[in-house]
Design a protein around this motif. Structure first.
Motif, PDB file in Angstrom:
ATOM      1  N   MET A  33       0.836  -1.197   0.000  1.00 37.43           N
ATOM      2  CA  MET A  33       0.000   0.000   0.000  1.00 37.43           C
ATOM      3  C   MET A  33       0.876   1.254   0.000  1.00 37.43           C
ATOM      4  SD  MET A  33      -3.252  -0.777   2.514  1.00 37.43           S
ATOM      5  CE  MET A  33      -4.132   0.674   1.891  1.00 37.43           C
ATOM      6  N   HIS A  34       0.522   2.236  -0.835  1.00 37.38           N
ATOM      7  CA  HIS A  34       1.272   3.488  -0.911  1.00 37.38           C
ATOM      8  C   HIS A  34       0.372   4.566  -1.493  1.00 37.38           C
ATOM      9  CE1 HIS A  34       1.720   3.294  -5.325  1.00 37.38           C
ATOM     10  NE2 HIS A  34       1.777   1.987  -5.152  1.00 37.38           N
ATOM     11  N   TRP A  35       0.896   5.805  -1.547  1.00 38.30           N
ATOM     12  CA  TRP A  35       0.100   6.906  -2.118  1.00 38.30           C
ATOM     13  C   TRP A  35       0.804   7.590  -3.288  1.00 38.30           C
ATOM     14  CZ3 TRP A  35       1.785   7.323   3.118  1.00 38.30           C
ATOM     15  CH2 TRP A  35       2.823   8.221   3.354  1.00 38.30           C
ATOM     16  N   TRP A  36       1.688   6.876  -3.952  1.00 37.96           N
ATOM     17  CA  TRP A  36       2.430   7.459  -5.065  1.00 37.96           C
ATOM     18  C   TRP A  36       1.612   7.373  -6.353  1.00 37.96           C
ATOM     19  CZ3 TRP A  36       7.046   4.300  -2.978  1.00 37.96           C
ATOM     20  CH2 TRP A  36       7.740   5.065  -2.022  1.00 37.96           C
ATOM     21  N   THR A  37       0.937   8.464  -6.675  1.00 35.73           N
ATOM     22  CA  THR A  37       0.038   8.442  -7.836  1.00 35.73           C
ATOM     23  C   THR A  37       0.347   9.504  -8.894  1.00 35.73           C
ATOM     24  OG1 THR A  37      -1.541   9.847  -6.632  1.00 35.73           O
ATOM     25  CG2 THR A  37      -1.884   7.467  -6.500  1.00 35.73           C
ATOM     26  N   SER A  38       1.248  10.459  -8.599  1.00 37.25           N
ATOM     27  CA  SER A  38       1.599  11.449  -9.627  1.00 37.25           C
ATOM     28  C   SER A  38       2.486  10.785 -10.677  1.00 37.25           C
ATOM     29  CB  SER A  38       2.324  12.643  -9.005  1.00 37.25           C
ATOM     30  OG  SER A  38       3.678  12.327  -8.716  1.00 37.25           O
ATOM     31  N   ARG A 248      -4.919  23.689  -4.861  1.00 38.98           N
ATOM     32  CA  ARG A 248      -4.179  23.103  -5.976  1.00 38.98           C
ATOM     33  C   ARG A 248      -3.220  22.025  -5.479  1.00 38.98           C
ATOM     34  NH1 ARG A 248      -1.994  27.696  -9.103  1.00 38.98           N
ATOM     35  NH2 ARG A 248      -0.338  27.755  -7.571  1.00 38.98           N
ATOM     36  N   ASN A 249      -3.112  20.946  -6.243  1.00 39.78           N
ATOM     37  CA  ASN A 249      -2.186  19.876  -5.895  1.00 39.78           C
ATOM     38  C   ASN A 249      -0.744  20.332  -6.066  1.00 39.78           C
ATOM     39  OD1 ASN A 249      -4.175  17.940  -5.270  1.00 39.78           O
ATOM     40  ND2 ASN A 249      -4.388  17.393  -7.436  1.00 39.78           N
ATOM     41  N   TRP A 250       0.151  19.726  -5.302  1.00 41.04           N
ATOM     42  CA  TRP A 250       1.562  20.136  -5.333  1.00 41.04           C
ATOM     43  C   TRP A 250       2.173  19.954  -6.712  1.00 41.04           C
ATOM     44  CZ3 TRP A 250       5.471  16.871  -6.773  1.00 41.04           C
ATOM     45  CH2 TRP A 250       5.191  15.498  -6.783  1.00 41.04           C
ATOM     46  N   ASN A 251       1.836  18.830  -7.386  1.00 36.14           N
ATOM     47  CA  ASN A 251       2.460  18.556  -8.683  1.00 36.14           C
ATOM     48  C   ASN A 251       1.952  19.500  -9.769  1.00 36.14           C
ATOM     49  OD1 ASN A 251       0.169  16.776  -7.985  1.00 36.14           O
ATOM     50  ND2 ASN A 251       0.323  16.036 -10.078  1.00 36.14           N
ATOM     51  N   SER A 253       1.385  22.631  -9.093  1.00 32.44           N
ATOM     52  CA  SER A 253       2.207  23.813  -8.832  1.00 32.44           C
ATOM     53  C   SER A 253       3.601  23.623  -9.427  1.00 32.44           C
ATOM     54  CB  SER A 253       2.309  24.069  -7.320  1.00 32.44           C
ATOM     55  OG  SER A 253       1.066  24.472  -6.796  1.00 32.44           O
ATOM     56  N   THR A 254       4.134  22.416  -9.303  1.00 35.78           N
ATOM     57  CA  THR A 254       5.433  22.115  -9.918  1.00 35.78           C
ATOM     58  C   THR A 254       5.364  22.306 -11.425  1.00 35.78           C
ATOM     59  OG1 THR A 254       5.839  20.471  -8.183  1.00 35.78           O
ATOM     60  CG2 THR A 254       7.293  20.414 -10.095  1.00 35.78           C
ATOM     61  N   SER A 255       4.252  21.924 -12.017  1.00 36.79           N
ATOM     62  CA  SER A 255       4.070  22.066 -13.459  1.00 36.79           C
ATOM     63  C   SER A 255       4.154  23.529 -13.901  1.00 36.79           C
ATOM     64  CB  SER A 255       2.723  21.475 -13.876  1.00 36.79           C
ATOM     65  OG  SER A 255       2.531  21.579 -15.265  1.00 36.79           O
ATOM     66  N   LEU A 256       3.711  24.442 -13.039  1.00 36.80           N
ATOM     67  CA  LEU A 256       3.804  25.867 -13.357  1.00 36.80           C
ATOM     68  C   LEU A 256       5.257  26.316 -13.463  1.00 36.80           C
ATOM     69  CD1 LEU A 256       1.006  27.298 -11.021  1.00 36.80           C
ATOM     70  CD2 LEU A 256       0.929  27.115 -13.525  1.00 36.80           C
ATOM     71  N   VAL A 257       6.116  25.731 -12.617  1.00 36.59           N
ATOM     72  CA  VAL A 257       7.552  26.041 -12.686  1.00 36.59           C
ATOM     73  C   VAL A 257       8.166  25.370 -13.912  1.00 36.59           C
ATOM     74  CG1 VAL A 257       9.762  25.898 -11.462  1.00 36.59           C
ATOM     75  CG2 VAL A 257       7.660  26.276 -10.169  1.00 36.59           C
ATOM     76  N   ILE A 258       7.776  24.134 -14.169  1.00 41.67           N
ATOM     77  CA  ILE A 258       8.301  23.392 -15.323  1.00 41.67           C
ATOM     78  C   ILE A 258       8.014  24.140 -16.632  1.00 41.67           C
ATOM     79  CG2 ILE A 258       7.973  21.291 -16.711  1.00 41.67           C
ATOM     80  CD1 ILE A 258       7.563  19.769 -14.046  1.00 41.67           C
ATOM     81  N   THR A 259       6.820  24.710 -16.730  1.00 38.13           N
ATOM     82  CA  THR A 259       6.426  25.403 -17.966  1.00 38.13           C
ATOM     83  C   THR A 259       6.865  26.871 -17.989  1.00 38.13           C
ATOM     84  OG1 THR A 259       4.263  25.891 -16.991  1.00 38.13           O
ATOM     85  CG2 THR A 259       4.437  23.905 -18.362  1.00 38.13           C
ATOM     86  N   GLY A 260       7.530  27.331 -16.933  1.00 34.01           N
ATOM     87  CA  GLY A 260       8.021  28.704 -16.898  1.00 34.01           C
ATOM     88  C   GLY A 260       6.962  29.742 -16.590  1.00 34.01           C
ATOM     89  N   LYS A 261       5.774  29.301 -16.182  1.00 33.63           N
ATOM     90  CA  LYS A 261       4.720  30.243 -15.810  1.00 33.63           C
ATOM     91  C   LYS A 261       4.926  30.800 -14.407  1.00 33.63           C
ATOM     92  CE  LYS A 261       1.301  27.906 -18.730  1.00 33.63           C
ATOM     93  NZ  LYS A 261       0.078  27.052 -18.724  1.00 33.63           N
ATOM     94  N   GLY A 268       9.394  19.746  -1.237  1.00 33.79           N
ATOM     95  CA  GLY A 268      10.343  18.649  -1.053  1.00 33.79           C
ATOM     96  C   GLY A 268      10.915  18.162  -2.363  1.00 33.79           C
ATOM     97  N   ASP A 269      11.971  17.370  -2.259  1.00 35.67           N
ATOM     98  CA  ASP A 269      12.654  16.935  -3.479  1.00 35.67           C
ATOM     99  C   ASP A 269      11.895  15.878  -4.264  1.00 35.67           C
ATOM    100  OD1 ASP A 269      13.178  15.056  -1.515  1.00 35.67           O
ATOM    101  OD2 ASP A 269      15.321  15.480  -1.431  1.00 35.67           O
ATOM    102  N   TRP A 270      10.707  15.501  -3.769  1.00 36.89           N
ATOM    103  CA  TRP A 270       9.838  14.679  -4.627  1.00 36.89           C
ATOM    104  C   TRP A 270       9.396  15.481  -5.858  1.00 36.89           C
ATOM    105  CZ3 TRP A 270       8.806  15.734   0.553  1.00 36.89           C
ATOM    106  CH2 TRP A 270       7.883  16.740   0.820  1.00 36.89           C
ATOM    107  N   ALA A 271       9.447  16.815  -5.759  1.00 36.22           N
ATOM    108  CA  ALA A 271       9.104  17.646  -6.921  1.00 36.22           C
ATOM    109  C   ALA A 271      10.037  17.373  -8.094  1.00 36.22           C
ATOM    110  CB  ALA A 271       9.160  19.131  -6.542  1.00 36.22           C
ATOM    111  N   LYS A 272      11.278  16.985  -7.788  1.00 34.58           N
ATOM    112  CA  LYS A 272      12.246  16.738  -8.852  1.00 34.58           C
ATOM    113  C   LYS A 272      11.816  15.573  -9.741  1.00 34.58           C
ATOM    114  CE  LYS A 272      16.495  15.775  -7.605  1.00 34.58           C
ATOM    115  NZ  LYS A 272      16.791  14.382  -8.035  1.00 34.58           N
ATOM    116  N   GLY A 273      11.038  14.672  -9.174  1.00 36.24           N
ATOM    117  CA  GLY A 273      10.515  13.582  -9.990  1.00 36.24           C
ATOM    118  C   GLY A 273       9.628  14.079 -11.112  1.00 36.24           C
TER     119      GLY A 273
END
Length: 413
Positions: A33-38, A248-251, A253-261, A268-273
């Protein structure tokens, strides 16, 4: 007749071999069992599943979206007598109650064989070793207070260098705002808000102030000028978020940085994934720094798997096989490269890891920078009370005086 007997015996031997093979196959079956779904998390968990499969096991994936939901589901099944083979928790005090109730198997045999006492950093050992026994297998070391930024956004805003002080960070956020970008990408959920708070407390307030609050639960510290400044500056950060932040979900928000918006995310460093999943390269497409200055605190968090109590030899074998495969050197590199975290082992080949991970691994050698994460220092109920206070302060027009009193009450509970 003799030929017939030999044929019957041969067929019987074959049947027994098949049965033995199927029994061995069943013995290594493990529901996890885990919660890794992104996207990044799903790619990472496949590395753990693949390693267990290679070791002869059968991984049965049981994903539940959301950490709180997944932990609650696991505890309900454990208490209800229908436990999974392994369940994911954070490196924390979250599983102390089920240890006290005798509901977990220890994995001392694996820890002894792998030399965990010497290999793991003290804050991790203190979280997973209870009353002399190892009750959880750590799979990574997460640092929840990284600053992630878009190289394109920084260039557009005219920011030439990574901020090295809180004042420089605010100056950078002002430039991003002036450039028409979202300065701070934040998902307005309680756990994300509290990460932003304790990250700012550790990085801007310093390790001593952080420990006075989270470890010592010192009420006088909360009313100190230094702590009050942290609270004021934390609330100041909200002015740099966008209208889409609440809920808003954390990932996302990460997508906004990835796309330069957006320019910056404190996460946390899970964002690097997520960056890795988007085929972005550290140092080229995005940047990362763990805090302000060369001696900034490095908060140690992470994910672990616990192993519900069972007397079934097959299940116990599967649990130990899981713990062994999850923590092997090869699995640690492959998994953490995709998860964004760094390995728990000190004997891995860091050349196979990216710039941010190599930075983290280098910092891990300096124990003076290590800080336990809040979940490892506070009981879950107290941590929940603190999070409620911080979220209320973030989302409402509340004075520093009011939040000081509320936090003092929260840490007394």
């Amino acid at each position: 007749m003799q030929q017939h007997t030999r044929t019957v015996l041969a067929l019987a031997a074959t049947a027994l071999a098949v049965l033995a093979g199927s029994n061995a196959h069943a013995q290594a079956k493990a529901e996890v069992m885990h919660w890794w779904t992104s996207g990044g998390e799903s790619a990472a968990v496949q590395e753990l599943a693949g390693a267990f499969t290679k070791s002869g096991g059968v991984w049965v994936d049981s994903a539940v979206a959301g950490g709180e939901n997944a932990r609650a589901a696991a505890i309900n099944r454990i208490v209800g007598g229908n436990p999974p083979t392994a369940a994911m928790f954070n490196t924390s005090q979250q599983y102390l109650d089920i240890i006290k109730e005798g509901m977990l198997n220890d994995i001392d045999a694996v820890a002894a064989k792998e030399g965990w006492d010497k290999m793991l950093p003290a804050p991790i050992i203190n979280s997973i070793k209870v009353n002399g026994h190892y009750y959880a297998a750590p799979v990574n070391i997460h640092m929840p207070s990284w600053f992630w930024y878009s190289k394109a956004a920084f260039a557009k805003a005219g920011i030439a260098a990574e901020p090295k002080t809180p004042d420089e960070m605010f100056a950078a956020l002002d430039k991003l705002k002036a450039a028409g970008l979202i300065p701070l990408a934040l998902g307005g959920q309680g756990w994300q808000e509290v990460i932003t708070f304790y990250s700012w407390l550790a990085q801007a307030g310093g390790a001593d102030l952080y420990l006075k609050f989270y470890k010592d639960r010192d009420a006088a510290t909360v009313n100190s000028p230094a702590f009050r400044k942290v609270l004021a500056d934390f609330k100041r950060l909200k002015s740099y978020t966008d209208a889409g932040s609440p809920g808003r979900n954390w990932n996302d928000s990460t997508s906004l940085v990835i796309t330069g918006k957006a320019g910056v995310q404190i996460m946390g460093d899970w964002a690097k994934g997520e960056f890795a999943n988007a085929k972005q390269v550290a140092g080229k497409d995005f940047g990362c720094f763990p805090g302000f200055g060369a001696k900034s605190p490095y908060i140690l968090a992470g994910d672990v798997f616990v192993f519900p109590r069972t007397k079934d030899p097959a299940a116990i074998k599967a649990q130990q096989q899981l713990a062994t495969s999850m923590t092997s050197a090869a699995t640690q590199v492959a998994f953490n490269n995709k998860k964004g975290s760094i390995p728990i082992r000190t004997d891995v080949d860091s050349s196979k890891m990216d710039l941010c991970a190599q930075t983290g691994l280098a910092i891990m050698k300096d124990t003076s920078r290590h800080l336990a994460n809040p979940d490892a220092l506070l009981p879950p109920d107290v941590m929940g009370s603190v999070q409620d206070v911080i979220s209320k302060y973030w989302n409402n027009n509340q004075s520093v005086d009011d939040v000081v009193k509320a936090l003092q009450n929260a840490i007394k509970s």
